[in-house]
Design an enzyme around this catalytic site. Structure first.
Site, PDB file in Angstrom:
ATOM      1  N   TYR A 125      18.275 -25.565  16.039  1.00  0.00           N
ATOM      2  CA  TYR A 125      18.954 -26.581  15.226  1.00  0.00           C
ATOM      3  C   TYR A 125      18.054 -27.714  14.748  1.00  0.00           C
ATOM      4  CZ  TYR A 125      23.312 -24.227  16.267  1.00  0.00           C
ATOM      5  OH  TYR A 125      24.306 -23.282  16.350  1.00  0.00           O
ATOM      6  N   PHE A 413      32.414 -28.809  22.643  1.00  0.00           N
ATOM      7  CA  PHE A 413      33.147 -28.134  21.565  1.00  0.00           C
ATOM      8  C   PHE A 413      32.254 -27.113  20.867  1.00  0.00           C
ATOM      9  CE2 PHE A 413      31.380 -32.124  19.992  1.00  0.00           C
ATOM     10  CZ  PHE A 413      30.697 -31.737  18.863  1.00  0.00           C
TER      11      PHE A 413
END
Length: 413
Positions: A125, A413
């Site tokens: 990322y 999440f």
């Protein structure tokens, strides 16, 4: 890549089953639970992306509309989630196409100046501008050594184990008060509390139900809560070898917080206590008679990416006055590339484009890492990620970007 990128699209409710099944298969997780055929309450299908592949999906992605605490404020945040690419479609630019689509759409909408995620793989990322901005502590300790200091004030309140129907409204109210002071904390609506309190058989791992505790003062006011699981077992000698897994402990006062931990550490038959998702700077370690008994194995938790530098830096507060120019280098979102004049103060901030000479030069990952106040710009300078142009600028910016409360995100999440 272009053809595949053009095929990415939001899914429908009827497609949730194969979408979720493809996602969990790629993650290597069992496809179980109550939401196999219908989306969970927190799902936002209009912000999903799927790459159809026959009756399956070769790639999945989604966004949650979140509210995240930042130093001195709360900022609408795009919560990036459900990111998978099937092995059949790797090395074909699919992940880059997903990241491109998500960030372009968030930027175009103009509502969320920040994006955040939990990284299943930490090596992928950074090239899209995300950086670890908060850690979880990974705490664990031998139960017999975990005792509070004798001088710790646990107050005069009481603790009760309660059912979810009583726990949820009291804990939700307290959480909403406390989360506004901790960078990285997220608002929890009804759907998020339902998810947080979900207690499926696979989560119990053959153990009893999740335990819910409320701490109340003499007048009945709830000033703390705890969520935990007790996983009972015996060793080969039939001695107790249970683990008490702490999910979350919040207290409105130091006494309530200490009382909850005293309660948790008083369970019989427990050999190990663990709190994997607690803050890396959790206050409990300062309550212990033997601080070495509570051992940390910190790891990254929340990754942050500034989608729009100006609004993002304007939205937070700075405990020390700051007036400087940052030259930001963003190779993936060119609308951020360039020089930004940041004026910050404990009571407000403003950031806008400028043509003035820079005081600091840094990439978007470094700026995103420092955004919640937990990562030092001086440390990033030592890693070659920040360049000082004006003498003293790193010291000034480091002081202004830091925050008294360590960033923490208990919601994966």
């Amino acid at each position: 890549m272009t053809d595949l990128a053009d095929q990415l699209r939001p899914i429908t409710a009827e497609e949730w089953g194969p979408f979720a099944r493809s996602m969990t298969t790629t993650f290597g997780e069992p496809f179980t639970g109550p939401y196999q055929d219908t989306p969970p309450p927190v799902a936002e299908l209009d912000r999903s992306l799927g790459l159809p592949d026959g009756t399956r999906f070769a790639a999945t992605a989604g966004i949650y509309s979140l509210q995240m605490t930042v130093p001195g404020g709360v900022v609408p945040t795009a919560g990036i989630t459900w990111i998978t690419v099937a092995p059949t479609h790797r090395r074909r630019g699919v992940l880059t196409a997903i990241m491109r689509r998500q960030l372009d759409e968030v930027h175009a909408a103009g509502r969320e100046p920040v994006a955040a995620l939990w990284a299943a793989e930490s090596s992928i990322y950074g090239r899209f501008g995300y950086a670890p901005a908060a850690e979880r502590g990974g705490w664990t300790g031998a139960a017999h050594r975990l005792r509070l200091r004798p001088d710790v004030d646990c107050g005069t309140g009481s603790i009760r184990l309660v059912e979810p129907g009583e726990f949820r409204p009291a804990a939700a109210m307290l959480h909403d008060q406390l989360r506004r002071f901790v960078p990285g904390n997220l608002a929890r609506g009804e759907g998020w509390w339902e998810r947080r309190l979900r207690d499926e058989p696979e989560q119990r791992k053959d153990g009893p139900a999740q335990q819910l505790a409320l701490h109340s003062e003499a007048d009945g006011t709830v000033t703390g809560y705890a969520m935990y699981r007790l996983r009972g077992r015996e060793d080969e000698r039939s001695d107790p070898d249970s683990t008490l897994a702490v999910g979350e402990v919040r207290g409105a006062t130091p006494a309530a917080y200490a009382a909850l931990w005293r309660f948790l550490l008083s369970h019989d038959l427990v050999r190990t206590v663990e709190a994997p998702y607690a803050s890396a700077d959790d206050p409990v370690r300062h309550l212990l008679d033997d601080p070495r008994a509570w051992r940390a194995a910190p790891s990254d938790s929340l990754w942050v990416r500034l989608v729009d530098v100006g609004p993002a830096l304007s939205a937070r507060r700075y405990p020390a006055p700051l007036d400087m120019v940052l030259e930001v280098r963003d190779r993936f979102c060119d609308w951020n590339d360039g020089r930004w004049h940041l004026w910050g103060h404990p009571a407000g901030a403003f950031c806008d484009r400028t043509d003035r000479d820079p005081d600091l030069v840094l990439d978007i990952e470094a700026l995103s890492a420092a955004y919640l106040g937990g990562v030092s710009l001086a440390t990033l300078q030592g890693a070659g990620r920040v360049t000082e142009v004006s003498p003293g600028a790193v010291t000034q910016a480091t002081t202004a970007f830091r925050w008294p409360v360590t960033p923490w995100c208990p919601d994966n999440f």
